[in-house]
Design a protein around this motif. Structure first.
Motif, mmCIF file in Angstrom:
data_model
loop_
_atom_site.group_PDB
_atom_site.id
_atom_site.type_symbol
_atom_site.label_atom_id
_atom_site.label_comp_id
_atom_site.label_asym_id
_atom_site.label_seq_id
_atom_site.Cartn_x
_atom_site.Cartn_y
_atom_site.Cartn_z
ATOM 1 N N UNK A 335 0.846 -1.203 0.000
ATOM 2 C CA UNK A 335 0.000 0.000 0.000
ATOM 3 C C UNK A 335 0.875 1.244 0.000
ATOM 4 N N UNK A 337 3.858 1.506 -1.085
ATOM 5 C CA UNK A 337 4.520 1.588 -2.385
ATOM 6 C C UNK A 337 3.569 2.141 -3.442
ATOM 7 N N UNK A 338 2.326 1.674 -3.402
ATOM 8 C CA UNK A 338 1.335 2.120 -4.379
ATOM 9 C C UNK A 338 1.069 3.612 -4.217
ATOM 10 N N UNK A 339 0.944 4.041 -2.956
ATOM 11 C CA UNK A 339 0.704 5.469 -2.710
ATOM 12 C C UNK A 339 1.907 6.295 -3.173
ATOM 13 N N UNK A 341 3.996 5.480 -5.538
ATOM 14 C CA UNK A 341 3.961 5.480 -6.999
ATOM 15 C C UNK A 341 2.973 6.515 -7.533
#
Lengths: 352, 284
Positions: A335, A337-339, A341
């Motif tokens: 999560x 990492x996704x944020x 990105x």
């Protein structure tokens, strides 16, 4: 001459004072009547009650410095004008008595106990203080000659509860006590001394919700259990089990310690007579779980999943512990990492 | 009805205006003419409105059938109920468990509610298996099967997040993260139902299984439950709620609809396929 008279008077006063000092103030009661072993009173036609006082026993008791009339307060003249009242120990042994009569075990709660209630109802067999503590020979519970000394308690209670006494003597506790193990549980360890309530009373130490804590007084005591080589975590494991949780939150029909272990006749699981002997477990569990088969004996009892002693259950616990740690860490990292990105790409597109 | 009332009102307004302008009452033929004009105008406007609506509808794709959405709804209710009634048993030492059992509902009620939740979960499991046999279900399960591409999609996606690669991997109907959650749910439900049934029917379980199997079932039930709940409040909450694309909630699983924009972004391969299929259908 004057001097001689003065000396004579002084010596008479002194000698008589010394004489009084040496003479026991209780002597009159004894000399007149109560030292006579044959002194008795007819309470009913043909029925006699001894009025003899074994004074040697009294002088060895905790009350040795007391006067007869300190307890028998209504006795003022000899012979008694009327029959002296029954005395009660609570005359002195109550909380807040400035004289300091010991009340360590809250004897005033005796009145609320099964025995106290029975006395109140007029049950002739119900025990009063004297039945356990004796009348004139009251000794401290630390005195091995006292009927309330640990090693003597089962016998004292057993003088009325004879069947339970014989059962108790066969139990692990009774056997240990007979071998001189003073820390073995005696009647009062589970039933309490004075506030002895029936098991369905919430105040009772043997109420279903209190049984585990009562056993825990010894069975969760590391020192005692290590000395005796008894496992220590049984009570803790019970409280973590569904039986323990159910009891805790008011499902009183759920099993507690004594449902499986029996109570007066608690026996080792190695004893074939014991309800927790592997061969008897199906029947024991079957009391509540009618389908229980010999399968119930295949596995460990009183396991704490986080404890390696739990065997395979411990490994299941460890498997899930690590799976949860690894997976949750992965989820959170993903999560983050996704944020990160999204933030990167949002920044880039706004610049471009 | 509303339209005819509207039509009459407009006609009368127009008639009134004309009569004032001409300074004489309209005759029957003129009135008829006015009425026809109003009717034609209203019809035109209605058609335009329908076209606009149709145009907006076209911006959406139907992602899930009503049946599928209902499965999710029942599943969600059952899982929430199971978590609410299961956690206080696992954490029976906590203050909130104490509060729940002393003030909200008794342990016996809690057990009943947990079993209601369990029944719903089993119901939805059976329902889902049945649904998988349908044409729609057979297509979806094929789409849900894990493939090597999913692993490389994951790697590519991580690279994209880190900025190593500039291109987002293209997902089909189900992305690797959706497939992961689906199969985690299948596995979790299997474990929970199996171990839960042993606990529920412990009388029968104790007759056929050794005690240690029962103890393992109890521990697995407890461990798997916590894992599932933690996955729900991290993975699922993020993907369905807190992710900036869909915040505060992704309604697709409730309405079955997905916008064209999100379809192109999140499921480009499926979008392309649907467009191809539509083009083929139009040619025929």
């Amino acid at each position: 001459m004057r001097k001689i008279i003065a000396l004579w008077v002084a010596s008479v006063v002194l000698l008589s004072w010394l004489g009084y000092g040496q003479r026991d103030p209780n002597a009159r009661c004894l000399l007149e009547c109560h030292a006579n072993p044959n002194l008795k009173r007819e309470v009913a036609p043909g029925q006699f009650k001894s009025l003899y006082v074994d004074y040697d026993q009294f002088k060895a008791s905790v009350h040795k410095d007391k006067l007869c009339i300190e307890c028998h307060t209504d006795v003022t003249v000899i012979p008694h004008q009327r029959r002296p009242d029954q005395i009660h120990c609570l005359q002195c042994h109550y909380r807040g008595n400035v004289v300091g009569a010991p009340v360590s075990e809250r004897p005033e709660r005796y009145k609320e106990s099964v025995h106290g209630k029975a006395v109140e109802r007029g049950d002739p067999n119900a025990p009063d203080c004297k039945h356990c503590h004796t009348v004139h020979a009251v000794r401290a519970h630390t005195d091995p000659r006292s009927p309330v000394y640990r090693a003597n308690i089962p016998k004292t209670c057993g003088s009325c509860h004879i069947e339970i006494y014989t059962e108790y003597l066969e139990s692990v506790h009774g056997q240990a006590l007979q071998k001189g193990v003073l820390e073995a549980a005696v009647c009062s360890d589970c039933h309490q001394e004075h506030d002895l309530f029936p098991p369905d009373d919430p105040r009772s130490s043997l109420h279903p919700q209190s049984v585990a804590n009562t056993c825990a007084r010894c069975h969760a005591d590391v020192k005692i259990m290590e000395r005796r080589g008894v496992p220590i975590k049984q009570v803790e494991a019970f409280k973590k089990s569904f039986h323990g949780i159910a009891i805790e939150f008011g499902v009183l029909k759920s099993a507690n310690c004594i449902s499986c272990h029996e109570y007066h006749k608690i026996l080792s699981s190695r004893d074939p007579r014991s309800p927790i002997h592997p061969l008897n477990l199906a029947q024991t569990c079957g009391q509540c779980h009618p389908n229980a088969s010999s399968n119930v004996a295949r596995g460990r009892f009183h396991i704490i999943p986080s404890d390696p002693d739990a065997g395979i259950v411990f490994w299941v616990y460890e498997f899930y512990r690590w799976l949860i740690i690894v997976m949750t860490s992965f989820f959170i990292l993903y999560i983050a990492l996704d944020l990160y990105g999204r933030w990167r790409h949002a920044g880039r597109s706004s610049h471009g | 009805m509303a339209e005819s009332v509207n039509e009459e009102r407009l006609t009368q307004e127009l008639r009134h205006e004309l009569e004032q302008e001409l300074d004489r009452p309209l005759d029957e033929a003129e009135l008829q003419r006015v009425r026809e004009l109003v009717r034609a105008q209203l019809r035109k406007e209605l058609a335009a409105k329908r076209r606009r609506e149709a145009a907006t509808e076209e911006e959406y794709f139907v992602r899930f059938s009503r049946n599928f959405c209902l499965q999710h709804l029942v599943l969600a209710i059952s899982v929430i109920l199971l978590a609410i009634t299961g956690l206080p048993i696992k954490f029976h030492d906590s203050a909130w468990a104490e509060f729940l059992f002393r003030h909200i509902w008794s342990l016996e009620t809690n057990r009943l509610l947990h079993r209601v939740g369990a029944s719903l979960l089993m119901l939805v499991a059976v329902w889902h298996i049945g649904w998988l046999m349908t044409r729609e279900g057979r297509r979806d399960i094929r789409e849900l099967l894990p493939r090597v591409k999913d692993f490389w999609d994951f790697v590519a996606h991580v690279k994209f997040m880190l900025g190593i690669s500039a291109e987002r991997p293209k997902f089909g109907r189900y992305s690797y993260s959706e497939k992961f959650e689906y199969w985690a749910l299948v596995w979790g439900t299997a474990v929970m139902v199996l171990t839960g049934l042993m606990l529920w029917f412990h009388g029968i379980a104790l007759a056929y299984f050794p005690k240690y199997i029962f103890d393992i079932a109890l521990q697995a039930h407890s461990g798997e439950a916590l894992l599932a709940i933690l996955a729900l409040i991290t993975w699922h909450m993020y993907h369905a709620h807190f992710n900036p694309d869909v915040f505060p909630i992704n309604m697709t699983i409730f309405t079955g609809k997905i916008s064209k924009k999100r379809m192109i972004e999140e499921h480009p391969l499926e979008y392309e396929q649907i467009m191809r299929e539509r083009a083929e259908a139009e040619q025929q």
